[in-house]
Design a protein around this motif. Sequence first.
Motif, PDB file in Angstrom:
ATOM      1  N   MET A   1       0.883  -1.256  -0.092  1.00  0.00           N
ATOM      2  CA  MET A   1       0.043   0.029  -0.006  1.00  0.00           C
ATOM      3  C   MET A   1       0.938   1.171   0.037  1.00  0.00           C
ATOM      4  N   GLY A   2       0.275   2.474  -0.344  1.00  0.00           N
ATOM      5  CA  GLY A   2       1.101   3.500  -0.476  1.00  0.00           C
ATOM      6  C   GLY A   2       1.099   4.529   0.568  1.00  0.00           C
ATOM      7  N   ALA A   3       1.322   3.975   1.779  1.00  0.00           N
ATOM      8  CA  ALA A   3       1.316   4.872   3.122  1.00  0.00           C
ATOM      9  C   ALA A   3       2.336   5.820   2.794  1.00  0.00           C
ATOM     10  N   LEU A   4       2.180   7.155   3.587  1.00  0.00           N
ATOM     11  CA  LEU A   4       2.649   8.245   3.552  1.00  0.00           C
ATOM     12  C   LEU A   4       4.116   8.286   4.351  1.00  0.00           C
ATOM     13  N   LYS A   5       5.235   8.590   3.719  1.00  0.00           N
ATOM     14  CA  LYS A   5       6.456   8.734   4.499  1.00  0.00           C
ATOM     15  C   LYS A   5       6.553   9.633   5.688  1.00  0.00           C
ATOM     16  N   ASP A   6       6.113  10.847   5.389  1.00  0.00           N
ATOM     17  CA  ASP A   6       5.895  11.988   6.506  1.00  0.00           C
ATOM     18  C   ASP A   6       4.516  12.384   6.371  1.00  0.00           C
ATOM     19  N   PRO A   7       3.489  11.615   7.158  1.00  0.00           N
ATOM     20  CA  PRO A   7       2.133  12.175   7.002  1.00  0.00           C
ATOM     21  C   PRO A   7       1.807  13.568   7.118  1.00  0.00           C
ATOM     22  N   LEU A   8       2.262  14.265   8.085  1.00  0.00           N
ATOM     23  CA  LEU A   8       1.828  15.633   8.599  1.00  0.00           C
ATOM     24  C   LEU A   8       2.371  16.387   7.483  1.00  0.00           C
ATOM     25  N   LEU A  73      -2.267   5.736   5.300  1.00  0.00           N
ATOM     26  CA  LEU A  73      -2.102   4.396   5.374  1.00  0.00           C
ATOM     27  C   LEU A  73      -1.937   4.136   3.750  1.00  0.00           C
ATOM     28  N   VAL A  74      -2.854   4.449   2.989  1.00  0.00           N
ATOM     29  CA  VAL A  74      -3.034   3.810   1.683  1.00  0.00           C
ATOM     30  C   VAL A  74      -2.535   4.856   0.393  1.00  0.00           C
ATOM     31  N   GLY A  75      -2.530   5.939   0.892  1.00  0.00           N
ATOM     32  CA  GLY A  75      -2.241   7.097  -0.251  1.00  0.00           C
ATOM     33  C   GLY A  75      -3.502   7.537  -0.836  1.00  0.00           C
ATOM     34  N   GLY A 105      -7.998  -1.304   3.895  1.00  0.00           N
ATOM     35  CA  GLY A 105      -8.063  -2.383   2.946  1.00  0.00           C
ATOM     36  C   GLY A 105      -7.291  -2.190   1.763  1.00  0.00           C
ATOM     37  N   LYS A 106      -6.939  -2.913   0.593  1.00  0.00           N
ATOM     38  CA  LYS A 106      -6.391  -2.715  -0.421  1.00  0.00           C
ATOM     39  C   LYS A 106      -7.042  -1.814  -1.376  1.00  0.00           C
ATOM     40  N   SER A 107      -8.648  -1.853  -1.363  1.00  0.00           N
ATOM     41  CA  SER A 107      -9.222  -1.127  -2.302  1.00  0.00           C
ATOM     42  C   SER A 107     -10.380  -0.092  -1.530  1.00  0.00           C
ATOM     43  N   GLN A 108     -10.618  -0.624  -0.366  1.00  0.00           N
ATOM     44  CA  GLN A 108     -11.444   0.293   0.606  1.00  0.00           C
ATOM     45  C   GLN A 108     -11.092   0.573   1.936  1.00  0.00           C
ATOM     46  N   VAL A 109     -11.240   1.781   2.387  1.00  0.00           N
ATOM     47  CA  VAL A 109     -10.940   2.115   3.756  1.00  0.00           C
ATOM     48  C   VAL A 109     -12.056   2.642   4.435  1.00  0.00           C
ATOM     49  N   PHE A 110     -12.256   2.251   5.676  1.00  0.00           N
ATOM     50  CA  PHE A 110     -13.510   2.494   6.503  1.00  0.00           C
ATOM     51  C   PHE A 110     -12.815   3.553   7.571  1.00  0.00           C
ATOM     52  N   THR A 111     -13.445   4.780   7.816  1.00  0.00           N
ATOM     53  CA  THR A 111     -12.791   5.694   8.784  1.00  0.00           C
ATOM     54  C   THR A 111     -14.222   6.034   9.735  1.00  0.00           C
ATOM     55  N   ALA A 112     -13.680   6.824  10.677  1.00  0.00           N
ATOM     56  CA  ALA A 112     -14.593   7.479  11.824  1.00  0.00           C
ATOM     57  C   ALA A 112     -14.135   8.705  12.129  1.00  0.00           C
ATOM     58  N   CYS A 113     -15.048   9.735  12.197  1.00  0.00           N
ATOM     59  CA  CYS A 113     -14.669  11.073  12.864  1.00  0.00           C
ATOM     60  C   CYS A 113     -15.431  11.600  13.864  1.00  0.00           C
ATOM     61  N   GLU A 114     -14.936  12.427  14.652  1.00  0.00           N
ATOM     62  CA  GLU A 114     -15.718  13.346  15.513  1.00  0.00           C
ATOM     63  C   GLU A 114     -15.373  14.751  15.386  1.00  0.00           C
ATOM     64  N   LEU A 115     -16.298  15.465  15.145  1.00  0.00           N
ATOM     65  CA  LEU A 115     -16.058  17.048  15.079  1.00  0.00           C
ATOM     66  C   LEU A 115     -16.611  17.737  16.440  1.00  0.00           C
ATOM     67  N   VAL A 135      -9.770   3.447  -2.557  1.00  0.00           N
ATOM     68  CA  VAL A 135      -8.226   3.612  -3.042  1.00  0.00           C
ATOM     69  C   VAL A 135      -8.056   3.788  -4.272  1.00  0.00           C
ATOM     70  N   VAL A 136      -7.335   4.865  -4.698  1.00  0.00           N
ATOM     71  CA  VAL A 136      -7.051   5.426  -6.000  1.00  0.00           C
ATOM     72  C   VAL A 136      -5.976   4.664  -6.669  1.00  0.00           C
ATOM     73  N   ALA A 137      -5.797   3.705  -7.425  1.00  0.00           N
ATOM     74  CA  ALA A 137      -4.702   3.004  -7.895  1.00  0.00           C
ATOM     75  C   ALA A 137      -3.922   3.875  -9.138  1.00  0.00           C
ATOM     76  N   SER A 138      -2.588   3.996  -8.972  1.00  0.00           N
ATOM     77  CA  SER A 138      -1.916   4.741 -10.314  1.00  0.00           C
ATOM     78  C   SER A 138      -1.823   3.754 -11.305  1.00  0.00           C
ATOM     79  N   SER A 139      -1.203   4.076 -12.352  1.00  0.00           N
ATOM     80  CA  SER A 139      -1.054   3.139 -13.578  1.00  0.00           C
ATOM     81  C   SER A 139      -0.036   1.938 -13.275  1.00  0.00           C
ATOM     82  N   THR A 140       0.733   2.332 -12.237  1.00  0.00           N
ATOM     83  CA  THR A 140       1.708   1.265 -11.648  1.00  0.00           C
ATOM     84  C   THR A 140       1.060   0.373 -10.709  1.00  0.00           C
ATOM     85  N   GLY A 141      -0.214   0.391 -10.477  1.00  0.00           N
ATOM     86  CA  GLY A 141      -0.952  -0.413  -9.639  1.00  0.00           C
ATOM     87  C   GLY A 141      -0.747   0.051  -7.992  1.00  0.00           C
TER      88      GLY A 141
END
Length: 146
Positions: A1-8, A73-75, A105-115, A135-141
């Motif tokens: 998966m395409g996790a961010l290296k420096d998320p912030l 977690l996934v890009g 997940g590889k194609s879907q991610v479930f999230t929750a939020c409080e405001l 999840v939006v995959a690039s042409s490289t998968g």
Amino acid sequence: MGALKDPLAQLRAVNETAAFNRWCGIEVLGAVPGEVEIAMPWRPEVGQYAGFLHAGVVGALIDTACGYAAATLVGQVLAAHYSVNCLRPAIGERFIARARVVKPGKSQVFTACELFACNGTEETLVATGDTLLSVVASSTGEAPPR
């Protein structure tokens, strides 16, 4: 998966490219894998007729925070579905959305939020929400960073 290296840093950079987020004044306060905190100041332009934060902006904050949490977690992701529960009128000097990934997940991610509406140091829960993100995959998968 395409996790961010420096998320912030990466999410702050992405946030700056989004004209709507800039117009709202949304800022990324914190980001770690699977969790994000964003904030937005009150402005009359984001209010509805009675002076509360407009429900559409409530939804936008929840959608944005959840998308950013998933991206750590996934890009790059796109909202497939989201729901918002407005618990009380959103009245505050500032609004903070805290989102977390419930299940990645590889194609879907479930999230929750409080405001939260903030007045000084006091926080009041004003809304909750859940999103299903694709999840939006690039042409490289691989998912490109968001």
